[in-house]
Motif scaffolding. Structure first.
Motif, mmCIF file in Angstrom:
data_model
loop_
_atom_site.group_PDB
_atom_site.id
_atom_site.type_symbol
_atom_site.label_atom_id
_atom_site.label_comp_id
_atom_site.label_asym_id
_atom_site.label_seq_id
_atom_site.Cartn_x
_atom_site.Cartn_y
_atom_site.Cartn_z
ATOM 1 N N ALA A 45 0.910 -1.186 0.003
ATOM 2 C CA ALA A 45 -0.110 0.013 -0.041
ATOM 3 C C ALA A 45 1.016 1.194 0.010
ATOM 4 O O ALA A 45 2.024 1.110 0.521
ATOM 5 C CB ALA A 45 -0.937 -0.081 1.355
ATOM 6 N N ALA A 46 0.441 2.262 -0.428
ATOM 7 C CA ALA A 46 1.131 3.572 -0.635
ATOM 8 C C ALA A 46 0.273 4.699 0.008
ATOM 9 O O ALA A 46 -0.864 4.589 -0.152
ATOM 10 C CB ALA A 46 1.772 3.899 -1.985
ATOM 11 N N GLN A 67 5.251 6.888 1.597
ATOM 12 C CA GLN A 67 5.489 5.866 2.306
ATOM 13 C C GLN A 67 4.906 4.652 1.808
ATOM 14 O O GLN A 67 3.679 4.364 1.598
ATOM 15 C CB GLN A 67 4.530 6.358 3.722
ATOM 16 C CG GLN A 67 5.278 7.398 4.610
ATOM 17 C CD GLN A 67 6.619 7.380 4.674
ATOM 18 O OE1 GLN A 67 7.223 6.315 5.250
ATOM 19 N NE2 GLN A 67 7.434 8.173 4.462
ATOM 20 N N LEU A 68 5.662 3.716 1.455
ATOM 21 C CA LEU A 68 5.380 2.330 0.912
ATOM 22 C C LEU A 68 5.300 1.381 1.901
ATOM 23 O O LEU A 68 6.354 0.790 2.475
ATOM 24 C CB LEU A 68 6.212 1.908 -0.206
ATOM 25 C CG LEU A 68 6.219 0.761 -1.058
ATOM 26 C CD1 LEU A 68 4.852 0.979 -2.005
ATOM 27 C CD2 LEU A 68 7.256 0.699 -2.020
ATOM 28 N N THR A 89 7.449 -0.298 6.561
ATOM 29 C CA THR A 89 7.045 0.722 5.789
ATOM 30 C C THR A 89 8.494 1.490 5.264
ATOM 31 O O THR A 89 9.359 1.662 5.869
ATOM 32 C CB THR A 89 6.497 1.868 6.589
ATOM 33 O OG1 THR A 89 5.089 1.291 6.812
ATOM 34 C CG2 THR A 89 6.140 3.110 5.490
ATOM 35 N N LEU A 90 8.677 1.704 3.941
ATOM 36 C CA LEU A 90 9.692 2.248 3.284
ATOM 37 C C LEU A 90 9.348 3.469 2.940
ATOM 38 O O LEU A 90 8.305 3.908 2.336
ATOM 39 C CB LEU A 90 10.175 1.294 2.021
ATOM 40 C CG LEU A 90 10.781 -0.171 2.215
ATOM 41 C CD1 LEU A 90 10.994 -0.801 0.913
ATOM 42 C CD2 LEU A 90 11.958 -0.085 3.181
ATOM 43 N N THR A 117 3.780 -3.099 -6.288
ATOM 44 C CA THR A 117 3.430 -1.986 -5.694
ATOM 45 C C THR A 117 2.422 -1.050 -6.464
ATOM 46 O O THR A 117 2.573 -1.185 -7.528
ATOM 47 C CB THR A 117 4.590 -1.064 -5.227
ATOM 48 O OG1 THR A 117 5.122 -0.582 -6.276
ATOM 49 C CG2 THR A 117 5.734 -1.949 -4.366
ATOM 50 N N PRO A 118 1.787 -0.221 -5.646
ATOM 51 C CA PRO A 118 0.818 0.683 -6.337
ATOM 52 C C PRO A 118 1.838 1.630 -6.909
ATOM 53 O O PRO A 118 2.923 2.138 -6.486
ATOM 54 C CB PRO A 118 0.164 1.357 -5.234
ATOM 55 C CG PRO A 118 0.071 0.498 -4.087
ATOM 56 C CD PRO A 118 1.491 -0.386 -4.340
ATOM 57 N N GLU A 119 1.779 2.234 -7.957
ATOM 58 C CA GLU A 119 2.300 3.241 -8.938
ATOM 59 C C GLU A 119 2.212 4.804 -8.318
ATOM 60 O O GLU A 119 1.264 4.990 -7.912
ATOM 61 C CB GLU A 119 2.349 3.031 -10.368
ATOM 62 C CG GLU A 119 2.912 1.835 -10.897
ATOM 63 C CD GLU A 119 2.701 1.933 -12.543
ATOM 64 O OE1 GLU A 119 1.789 2.603 -12.930
ATOM 65 O OE2 GLU A 119 3.188 1.217 -13.147
ATOM 66 N N THR A 120 3.345 5.193 -8.104
ATOM 67 C CA THR A 120 3.410 6.650 -7.812
ATOM 68 C C THR A 120 3.512 7.465 -9.038
ATOM 69 O O THR A 120 4.641 7.396 -9.620
ATOM 70 C CB THR A 120 4.338 6.850 -6.564
ATOM 71 O OG1 THR A 120 4.074 6.244 -5.595
ATOM 72 C CG2 THR A 120 4.176 8.403 -6.203
ATOM 73 N N ARG A 121 2.725 8.397 -9.295
ATOM 74 C CA ARG A 121 2.888 9.402 -10.408
ATOM 75 C C ARG A 121 3.568 10.671 -10.050
ATOM 76 O O ARG A 121 3.245 11.185 -8.799
ATOM 77 C CB ARG A 121 1.489 9.728 -11.016
ATOM 78 C CG ARG A 121 1.454 10.750 -12.132
ATOM 79 C CD ARG A 121 1.448 9.785 -13.351
ATOM 80 N NE ARG A 121 1.614 10.798 -14.613
ATOM 81 C CZ ARG A 121 1.784 10.269 -15.582
ATOM 82 N NH1 ARG A 121 2.500 9.345 -15.874
ATOM 83 N NH2 ARG A 121 2.127 11.274 -16.676
#
Length: 170
Positions: free
Chosen positions: A36-37, A49-50, A124-125, A162-166
């Motif tokens: 989750a992000a 926060q990943l 959490t990374l 992972t969910p992608e972050t734009r």
């Protein structure tokens, strides 16, 4: 007609003696990894926060975990996207504690020693996007994991994405 009768008798015998295949729900994977992000977008200089959650679905303890995390192919095709993992925390009952190694490999040690049956561990990374990073691209990762259980069995899983972050331009 004779073949149909023979097949029916054979099926009845198997059903009576409990040898027929039964319909049942699929067992869950012995261990499951989810991501989750905290946000789907950020800007250059921002952080994401990943969270990675490992769940033990087995009736034995997880004793050892090895996990890798790598950028997706599309992420590697955008050399203007600049990012790094700058922090790592393990959620515990007493609060978050720092973990060692934000790697791309062997993140498994960050989940703590033993994961009891039915429990989860969340790490959490912190993904830091560089201030001079390019914009309008997605940053995404995939992961493989390997877990060993106290009954001397093991399981492998992945790829888990992972969910992608734009990364948006301000």
């Amino acid at each position: 007609m004779r073949r149909l009768g023979l097949t029916s008798v054979l099926a009845l015998l198997l059903a009576v003696f409990g040898l027929a295949p039964s319909a049942s729900a699929a067992d869950p994977a012995p261990a499951a990894l989810t991501f989750a992000a905290d946000t789907a977008t950020t800007t250059p200089g921002g952080t994401v926060q990943l969270s990675m959650t490992l769940t033990n679905n087995k009736t034995y303890d997880v004793l050892f975990i090895h996990q890798t995390i790598e950028p997706t192919w599309l992420t590697t095709q955008r050399p203007d996207l600049k990012y790094s993992f700058t922090g790592c925390t393990l959620a515990t009952a007493a609060g978050n504690t720092p973990c060692a190694g934000t790697g791309p490999s062997n993140l498994g040690a960050n989940y703590g020693a033993t994961v009891p049956p039915g429990q989860s561990r969340t790490v959490t990374l912190t993904l830091q996007v560089a201030a001079d990073s390019g914009c309008n691209g997605n940053i995404g990762f995939y992961s493989y994991f390997y877990a060993e259980f106290s009954d001397a069995t093991n399981t492998s899983g992945g790829p888990v994405f992972t969910p992608e972050t734009r990364v948006l331009c301000a």
